[in-house]
Scaffold this motif. Structure first.
Motif, PDB file in Angstrom:
ATOM      1  N   TYR A  33      17.387   2.083 -23.062  1.00 51.42           N
ATOM      2  CA  TYR A  33      16.841   2.853 -24.183  1.00 51.42           C
ATOM      3  C   TYR A  33      17.870   2.950 -25.310  1.00 51.42           C
ATOM      4  O   TYR A  33      17.534   2.711 -26.476  1.00 51.42           O
ATOM      5  CB  TYR A  33      16.423   4.256 -23.728  1.00 51.42           C
ATOM      6  CG  TYR A  33      16.285   5.200 -24.890  1.00 51.42           C
ATOM      7  CD1 TYR A  33      15.152   5.156 -25.706  1.00 51.42           C
ATOM      8  CD2 TYR A  33      17.290   6.081 -25.223  1.00 51.42           C
ATOM      9  CE1 TYR A  33      15.042   5.975 -26.809  1.00 51.42           C
ATOM     10  CE2 TYR A  33      17.195   6.905 -26.323  1.00 51.42           C
ATOM     11  CZ  TYR A  33      16.066   6.855 -27.115  1.00 51.42           C
ATOM     12  OH  TYR A  33      15.976   7.662 -28.212  1.00 51.42           O
ATOM     13  N   ALA A 144       5.033  -4.246 -25.785  1.00 51.51           N
ATOM     14  CA  ALA A 144       4.643  -3.304 -24.738  1.00 51.51           C
ATOM     15  C   ALA A 144       3.191  -3.488 -24.326  1.00 51.51           C
ATOM     16  O   ALA A 144       2.323  -3.765 -25.159  1.00 51.51           O
ATOM     17  CB  ALA A 144       4.848  -1.872 -25.232  1.00 51.51           C
ATOM     18  N   ASP A 145       2.955  -3.321 -23.061  1.00 47.75           N
ATOM     19  CA  ASP A 145       1.601  -3.204 -22.552  1.00 47.75           C
ATOM     20  C   ASP A 145       1.016  -1.925 -23.165  1.00 47.75           C
ATOM     21  O   ASP A 145       1.733  -0.936 -23.316  1.00 47.75           O
ATOM     22  CB  ASP A 145       1.672  -3.094 -21.020  1.00 47.75           C
ATOM     23  CG  ASP A 145       0.330  -2.864 -20.393  1.00 47.75           C
ATOM     24  OD1 ASP A 145      -0.029  -1.682 -20.206  1.00 47.75           O
ATOM     25  OD2 ASP A 145      -0.354  -3.854 -20.083  1.00 47.75           O
ATOM     26  N   ASP A 148       1.917   1.187 -21.313  1.00 51.07           N
ATOM     27  CA  ASP A 148       3.336   1.538 -21.458  1.00 51.07           C
ATOM     28  C   ASP A 148       3.606   2.142 -22.830  1.00 51.07           C
ATOM     29  O   ASP A 148       4.380   3.088 -22.968  1.00 51.07           O
ATOM     30  CB  ASP A 148       4.232   0.311 -21.258  1.00 51.07           C
ATOM     31  CG  ASP A 148       4.255  -0.182 -19.831  1.00 51.07           C
ATOM     32  OD1 ASP A 148       3.896   0.601 -18.910  1.00 51.07           O
ATOM     33  OD2 ASP A 148       4.624  -1.354 -19.625  1.00 51.07           O
ATOM     34  N   ALA A 151       2.389   5.635 -22.802  1.00 50.87           N
ATOM     35  CA  ALA A 151       3.306   6.463 -22.012  1.00 50.87           C
ATOM     36  C   ALA A 151       4.578   6.766 -22.808  1.00 50.87           C
ATOM     37  O   ALA A 151       5.101   7.891 -22.752  1.00 50.87           O
ATOM     38  CB  ALA A 151       3.644   5.765 -20.693  1.00 50.87           C
ATOM     39  N   THR A 152       5.071   5.785 -23.550  1.00 52.47           N
ATOM     40  CA  THR A 152       6.254   5.999 -24.387  1.00 52.47           C
ATOM     41  C   THR A 152       5.966   7.077 -25.427  1.00 52.47           C
ATOM     42  O   THR A 152       6.795   7.962 -25.671  1.00 52.47           O
ATOM     43  CB  THR A 152       6.679   4.684 -25.064  1.00 52.47           C
ATOM     44  OG1 THR A 152       6.978   3.725 -24.050  1.00 52.47           O
ATOM     45  CG2 THR A 152       7.889   4.873 -25.962  1.00 52.47           C
TER      46      THR A 152
END
Length: 173
Positions: A33, A144-145, A148, A151-152
């Motif tokens: 990150y 990103a999927d 995902d 979720a982020t």
């Protein structure tokens, strides 16, 4: 050097007796990150500077002003960017010299000062936005999927909510 996930640090007066260290997977994700955020923000900034001669911070200031009917109190602007007031003041001075913004006294509060976007600032924002969005898509969103990515968003809304709660005087969103 910080302790590894398995090596405890010596306790300090402000540290709890038992620190719940990050496990290897958490440490790996945290470092990814940090590196990814640094590289992403640097790339977005470089793209805007190269193509438009303005920084990511200047772009964000123009966005915030545009989102608030073209004007914001300087203190609100600094809070919305999570930057110090002095940093925003210096940036606004540079932008004012370039004709992108102007400062105006508050009609309601003689101590208050507003940052106001100019026509030149609006024109630059319109030019910069496609470059910025293309970079955000290429280097973040499209990697990103969708699950995902959602979720982020949830994770960083939770982080922001928790940290903003410690600063109730800030109007960051």
């Amino acid at each position: 050097m910080p302790p590894s996930a398995s090596t405890p640090a010596s306790p300090s007066s402000s540290a709890p007796a038992e620190t719940p260290w990050l496990d290897a997977d958490q440490q790996h994700a945290w470092r990814a990150y940090l590196l990814g955020t640094t590289l992403l923000l640097d790339r977005l900034d470089d793209d805007l500077r190269r193509c438009h001669g303005a920084s990511l911070v200047e772009y964000e200031i123009l966005v915030r002003l545009s989102d608030h009917e073209g004007r914001l109190r300087m203190a609100q602007l600094a809070d919305s960017l999570a930057h110090s007031r002095s940093r925003v003041t210096h940036t606004i001075k540079r932008m004012e010299k370039s004709g992108l913004v102007k400062r105006a006294d508050s009609p309601d509060d003689k101590r208050g000062v507003y940052a106001v976007i100019t026509e030149g600032g609006r024109a630059l924002l319109d030019e910069m936005a496609p470059t910025h969005v293309a970079g955000v898509r290429e280097h973040f969103v499209d990697l990103a999927d969708p699950a995902d990515f959602e979720a982020t968003g949830r994770l960083f809304n939770a982080v922001s909510d928790q940290l903003i709660a410690g600063h109730p005087d800030r109007e960051m969103r």
